[in-house]
Scaffold this motif. Structure first.
Motif, PDB file in Angstrom:
ATOM      1  N   VAL A   1      -5.175  18.683   4.629  1.00 41.49           N
ATOM      2  CA  VAL A   1      -4.420  17.489   4.243  1.00 41.49           C
ATOM      3  C   VAL A   1      -5.356  16.402   3.704  1.00 41.49           C
ATOM      4  O   VAL A   1      -6.413  16.145   4.271  1.00 41.49           O
ATOM      5  N   ALA A   2      -4.915  15.783   2.619  1.00 43.87           N
ATOM      6  CA  ALA A   2      -5.570  14.573   2.099  1.00 43.87           C
ATOM      7  C   ALA A   2      -4.507  13.490   2.002  1.00 43.87           C
ATOM      8  O   ALA A   2      -3.358  13.775   1.634  1.00 43.87           O
ATOM      9  N   VAL A   3      -4.870  12.257   2.345  1.00 38.72           N
ATOM     10  CA  VAL A   3      -3.934  11.140   2.244  1.00 38.72           C
ATOM     11  C   VAL A   3      -4.479  10.170   1.191  1.00 38.72           C
ATOM     12  O   VAL A   3      -5.523   9.552   1.389  1.00 38.72           O
ATOM     13  N   LEU A   4      -3.760  10.103   0.086  1.00 34.28           N
ATOM     14  CA  LEU A   4      -4.121   9.180  -0.988  1.00 34.28           C
ATOM     15  C   LEU A   4      -3.541   7.812  -0.652  1.00 34.28           C
ATOM     16  O   LEU A   4      -2.339   7.668  -0.417  1.00 34.28           O
ATOM     17  N   THR A   5      -4.401   6.800  -0.606  1.00 32.31           N
ATOM     18  CA  THR A   5      -3.990   5.453  -0.251  1.00 32.31           C
ATOM     19  C   THR A   5      -4.311   4.527  -1.416  1.00 32.31           C
ATOM     20  O   THR A   5      -5.464   4.443  -1.842  1.00 32.31           O
ATOM     21  N   THR A   6      -3.292   3.862  -1.930  1.00 35.75           N
ATOM     22  CA  THR A   6      -3.448   2.980  -3.084  1.00 35.75           C
ATOM     23  C   THR A   6      -2.775   1.654  -2.791  1.00 35.75           C
ATOM     24  O   THR A   6      -1.570   1.615  -2.527  1.00 35.75           O
TER      25      THR A   6
ATOM     26  N   THR B   1       0.836  -1.194   0.000  1.00 34.07           N
ATOM     27  CA  THR B   1       0.000   0.000   0.000  1.00 34.07           C
ATOM     28  C   THR B   1       0.871   1.244   0.000  1.00 34.07           C
ATOM     29  O   THR B   1       1.770   1.385   0.830  1.00 34.07           O
ATOM     30  N   LEU B   2       0.595   2.122  -0.937  1.00 31.17           N
ATOM     31  CA  LEU B   2       1.297   3.389  -1.082  1.00 31.17           C
ATOM     32  C   LEU B   2       0.432   4.488  -0.483  1.00 31.17           C
ATOM     33  O   LEU B   2      -0.764   4.561  -0.756  1.00 31.17           O
ATOM     34  N   ARG B   3       1.036   5.334   0.352  1.00 21.96           N
ATOM     35  CA  ARG B   3       0.328   6.473   0.946  1.00 21.96           C
ATOM     36  C   ARG B   3       1.065   7.751   0.568  1.00 21.96           C
ATOM     37  O   ARG B   3       2.255   7.877   0.823  1.00 21.96           O
ATOM     38  N   LEU B   4       0.342   8.673  -0.049  1.00 17.62           N
ATOM     39  CA  LEU B   4       0.897   9.965  -0.421  1.00 17.62           C
ATOM     40  C   LEU B   4       0.052  11.052   0.221  1.00 17.62           C
ATOM     41  O   LEU B   4      -1.169  11.068   0.070  1.00 17.62           O
ATOM     42  N   SER B   5       0.696  11.946   0.961  1.00 16.48           N
ATOM     43  CA  SER B   5      -0.011  13.063   1.593  1.00 16.48           C
ATOM     44  C   SER B   5       0.045  14.288   0.699  1.00 16.48           C
ATOM     45  O   SER B   5       1.086  14.584   0.099  1.00 16.48           O
ATOM     46  N   VAL B   6      -1.074  14.990   0.625  1.00 12.64           N
ATOM     47  CA  VAL B   6      -1.166  16.239  -0.118  1.00 12.64           C
ATOM     48  C   VAL B   6      -1.582  17.313   0.872  1.00 12.64           C
ATOM     49  O   VAL B   6      -2.591  17.163   1.568  1.00 12.64           O
ATOM     50  N   THR B   7      -0.809  18.385   0.945  1.00 21.80           N
ATOM     51  CA  THR B   7      -1.116  19.488   1.850  1.00 21.80           C
ATOM     52  C   THR B   7      -1.302  20.753   1.029  1.00 21.80           C
ATOM     53  O   THR B   7      -0.478  21.057   0.155  1.00 21.80           O
ATOM     54  N   VAL B   8      -2.391  21.465   1.291  1.00 21.58           N
ATOM     55  CA  VAL B   8      -2.644  22.749   0.627  1.00 21.58           C
ATOM     56  C   VAL B   8      -2.453  23.863   1.640  1.00 21.58           C
ATOM     57  O   VAL B   8      -2.462  23.632   2.848  1.00 21.58           O
TER      58      VAL B   8
END
Length: 105
Positions: free
Chosen positions: A47-52, A11-18
């Motif tokens: 913050v959003a955390v994209l989980t794939t 599982t890959l987790r990428l955080s996006v912060t605006v």
């Protein structure tokens, strides 16, 4: 945005912060010449955390990726930011999908 490396089945987790309120969701799109994968996530605060989870049968190799951020006013931004591009071209970051290498295989 950084290059990433992950094995099939992980599982890959990428955080996006605006920087400002108003971001609603983010969408990851990773692709190469023959395959793609992605995910989406809602923002909690800034913050959003994209989980794939990468399928075990996802073809190995390099996938360019970008993230699109959607705002409550109907606009969107694409990351990485194109204002940091030299001579009008941008190299997208890479997600490398590696072989699972299960014990006994």
């Amino acid at each position: 945005m950084d290059d990433e490396s992950i094995r099939q089945g992980e599982t890959l987790r990428l955080s996006v912060t605006v920087e400002e309120a108003g971001a609603v969701s983010a969408e990851l799109f990773a692709y190469n010449d023959t395959d793609d994968f992605g995910s989406d996530a809602e923002f909690e605060g800034l913050v959003a955390v994209l989980t794939t989870t990468i399928p075990e049968d996802q073809p190995t190799g390099d996938y360019e990726y970008y993230i699109r951020v959607f705002y409550d006013d109907g606009t969107s931004d694409v990351l990485p930011d194109s204002s940091n591009c030299d001579d009008g071209t941008c190299d997208l970051p890479i997600i490398t999908v590696c072989e699972l290498n299960q014990p006994g295989s």
